[in-house]
Every structure is written in C-alpha cells, then in structure tokens.
Scaffold this active site. Structure first.
Site, short mmCIF file in Angstrom:
data_model
loop_
_atom_site.label_atom_id
_atom_site.label_comp_id
_atom_site.label_asym_id
_atom_site.label_seq_id
_atom_site.Cartn_x
_atom_site.Cartn_y
_atom_site.Cartn_z
N ASN A 9 -4.68 -69.30 28.07
CA ASN A 9 -3.59 -68.36 28.38
C ASN A 9 -3.22 -67.65 27.07
O ASN A 9 -2.64 -68.26 26.19
CB ASN A 9 -2.40 -69.13 28.95
CG ASN A 9 -1.18 -68.26 29.15
OD1 ASN A 9 -1.26 -67.03 29.06
ND2 ASN A 9 -0.04 -68.88 29.40
N TRP A 10 -3.58 -66.39 27.00
CA TRP A 10 -3.34 -65.66 25.74
C TRP A 10 -1.88 -65.26 25.56
O TRP A 10 -1.49 -64.76 24.53
CB TRP A 10 -4.22 -64.40 25.70
CG TRP A 10 -5.69 -64.67 25.60
CD1 TRP A 10 -6.32 -65.88 25.72
CD2 TRP A 10 -6.73 -63.72 25.37
NE1 TRP A 10 -7.67 -65.73 25.58
CE2 TRP A 10 -7.95 -64.40 25.36
CE3 TRP A 10 -6.74 -62.33 25.17
CZ2 TRP A 10 -9.18 -63.76 25.15
CZ3 TRP A 10 -7.94 -61.69 24.97
CH2 TRP A 10 -9.16 -62.41 24.96
N LYS A 11 -1.08 -65.39 26.60
CA LYS A 11 0.33 -64.98 26.55
C LYS A 11 0.42 -63.54 26.04
O LYS A 11 -0.48 -62.74 26.31
CB LYS A 11 1.14 -65.99 25.73
CG LYS A 11 0.93 -67.42 26.26
CD LYS A 11 1.88 -68.44 25.73
CE LYS A 11 1.57 -69.80 26.35
NZ LYS A 11 2.47 -70.85 25.93
N GLY A 174 3.75 -75.10 22.80
CA GLY A 174 3.89 -74.34 21.57
C GLY A 174 4.67 -75.06 20.49
O GLY A 174 5.06 -74.47 19.49
N GLY A 235 -2.78 -72.63 25.23
CA GLY A 235 -2.08 -71.45 24.72
C GLY A 235 -2.59 -71.08 23.34
O GLY A 235 -3.64 -70.46 23.18
N GLY A 236 -1.85 -71.49 22.32
CA GLY A 236 -2.15 -71.10 20.94
C GLY A 236 -3.60 -71.29 20.52
O GLY A 236 -4.21 -70.42 19.89
O1 LIG Z 1 -0.20 -71.82 29.06
C1 LIG Z 1 -0.33 -72.56 28.08
C2 LIG Z 1 0.69 -73.49 27.68
O2 LIG Z 1 1.94 -72.90 27.72
C3 LIG Z 1 0.40 -74.26 26.46
O3 LIG Z 1 0.64 -73.51 25.28
P1 LIG Z 1 0.30 -74.18 23.87
O4 LIG Z 1 -1.12 -74.67 23.96
O5 LIG Z 1 0.46 -73.07 22.88
O6 LIG Z 1 1.26 -75.30 23.68
#
Ligand SMILES: O=C[C@H](O)COP(=O)(O)O
Length: 251
Positions: A9-11, A174, A235-236
């Site tokens: 998930n690149w957000k 995150g 995510g990150g």
């Molecule tokens: O969609 C992914 C999650 O929100 C995990 O994010 P993260 O791996 O940056 O903690």
C-alpha cells in the site's frame, strides 16, 4: 484455497516519475523471480491506469486504496467500483485505519463498499484492527469481532470467500512497533474462527488473512510462518523495491 499474498500500500507517496520508477523496478523483479506468493500493489488512484497498462501480462495485482460507498452520481472526489472495474483494476482496500481515522469511515460504510466491489467482480481487501487503548484495556478480541461481523456477516458464503482480510493493529501502523507473531496469530485465528462459526470451516479455510503493521524485511518471514497468517499488507517498506523484494521472499 487460501492464497499467500504480499500487497504494497503506497498510501499518498511518490510523484509520477517516482511511481513509474518503482513500478518498473517491480516489473523487472517479477520478470526475474518467481515468488511463492501473489504480489499486489495499491498505488495512489491517479496512477492506477499506468499500473494496469504496465502489469497487464505480469500477474501483479493492482488495487485502489479506497472506493466509494455509492454507485455513481454527485459525489465529488470519489471513485466508483464501476470506474475501477472499467479500467481493469483487481480490487480495492476497504476500511484502512487511515480512512477510519481521517475520514470517519465505519464498518457500516465498509459493508456497503464491500458489496459494491463484489457486485463488480472486484476483490475487497477489508482492513480492521484495534487501537492502542483497546489493546491495553484487553478489548482487542471483542473489537475485531464487532468489526468483522458488521462489515462482513451480511455477505453470503460465496461472497465472503472472495474477500481478503487485512488485520492491522492501529498501534503498529507506521510506528515501527510490530505485533509479535504470536499476537498477530491470535487475532488471525480469532477472525478465522468467527468466520468458521458463521459460515463453516470450508469457507473459513478459503479466506486469506493478511497482517499489516510495520512489516519489514527482518520480521516478515517469522510473521508469515504463523499458521493463520497468509501474507502482509505492507506500507512503508513497499516504497523501496529492495525491502519489498525481501518481504516477498519471506515466503
Ligand atoms: O497498509 C499498510 C499498513 O497501514 C501498514 O503500514 P506500515 O507497514 O507502514 O506500518
């Protein structure tokens, strides 16, 4: 049959040049490796068509990060299931904790979105998970139970089999703080049991349940080795190809 999945998930990250660059790196990686899991990405919606064009032949799933709870009409800024389906997108994240936190999404919204996605043949990745306060006060099992019931339990057995679930404890997203493999496994087994009690074991065994929350190259393998964890929503660490590749190789 449960699938192993690593989804990035690149957000809200990367301008178009950076996004194209990372998409090409993933394409190159996929051409040279045969991962033991499905590889999916959820880039910003602006780049979905670009991703679909690039990955048409390469079995990389392309997902939106959200979709509307409405079919069509005067909903400025929204993207419908029909639009996503029409460009060949594979599915959508639904109910990510950041949508819940910043946009007031609830499990009732998720339920409507999941139904619309399924009606269009899209795969919903339904996200849930407890906050730090809920975990500290020992409510996490109850919270996840309520979320799962409201968002999913109006679906038929055939419909729920098509849903992917991502358990993401909010306190681990995150933050660099990961649920221990045992903590994650406990909730994954709990979700699978809830589904088994409502729909039967056969249905529960069909559903992939991903873990999300600070998955990194150095912890992915151990997390993925848990019996009820079928992969990760990253995510990150999905924003750097080298890290994402190592996580994929956790399978
Ligand atoms: O969609 C992914 C999650 O929100 C995990 O994010 P993260 O791996 O940056 O903690």
């Amino acid at each position: 049959m449960r699938k192993n999945i690593v989804a990035g998930n690149w957000k809200m990250n990367k301008n178009v040049t950076e996004a194209q660059d990372l998409m090409f790196q993933l394409l190159e990686y996929k051409r040279n490796h045969t991962p033991n899991c499905k590889v999916w990405i959820a880039p910003p919606s602006l780049y979905l068509m670009m991703a679909k064009d690039l990955y048409e032949q390469n079995e990389i799933g392309v997902f939106s990060q959200d979709m509307s709870e409405h079919e069509s009409g005067a909903y400025t800024g929204e993207t419908s299931a029909d639009m996503l389906e029409s460009i060949g997108v594979n599915g959508s994240l639904i109910g990510h904790s950041e949508r819940r936190l910043y946009h007031g999404e609830t499990d009732s919204h998720c339920n409507r979105k999941i139904k619309l996605a399924l009606d269009k043949g899209l795969t919903p990745i339904y996200c849930n998970g407890e906050t730090l306060d809920q975990r500290k006060s020992g409510q996490h099992l109850e919270v996840v139970k309520n979320q799962t019931e409201v968002a999913l339990f109006t679906l038929s057995a055939d419909e729920i089999k098509k849903v992917v679930i991502a358990y993401e404890p909010v306190w681990a997203i995150g933050t660099g703080e990961t649920a221990s493999p045992e903590q994650a496994q406990e909730i994954h087994a709990h979700i699978r049991n809830l589904i088994a009690n409502k729909y039967g074991n056969e249905v529960a065994d069909e559903i992939s349940i991903l873990y999300g929350g600070s998955v990194k190259p150095d912890n992915a393998k151990e997390i993925f080795s848990q019996p009820d964890i079928d992969g990760g929503l990253i995510g990150g660490a999905a924003l750097k190809m080298a890290d994402f590749a190592q996580i994929i190789e956790g399978f």
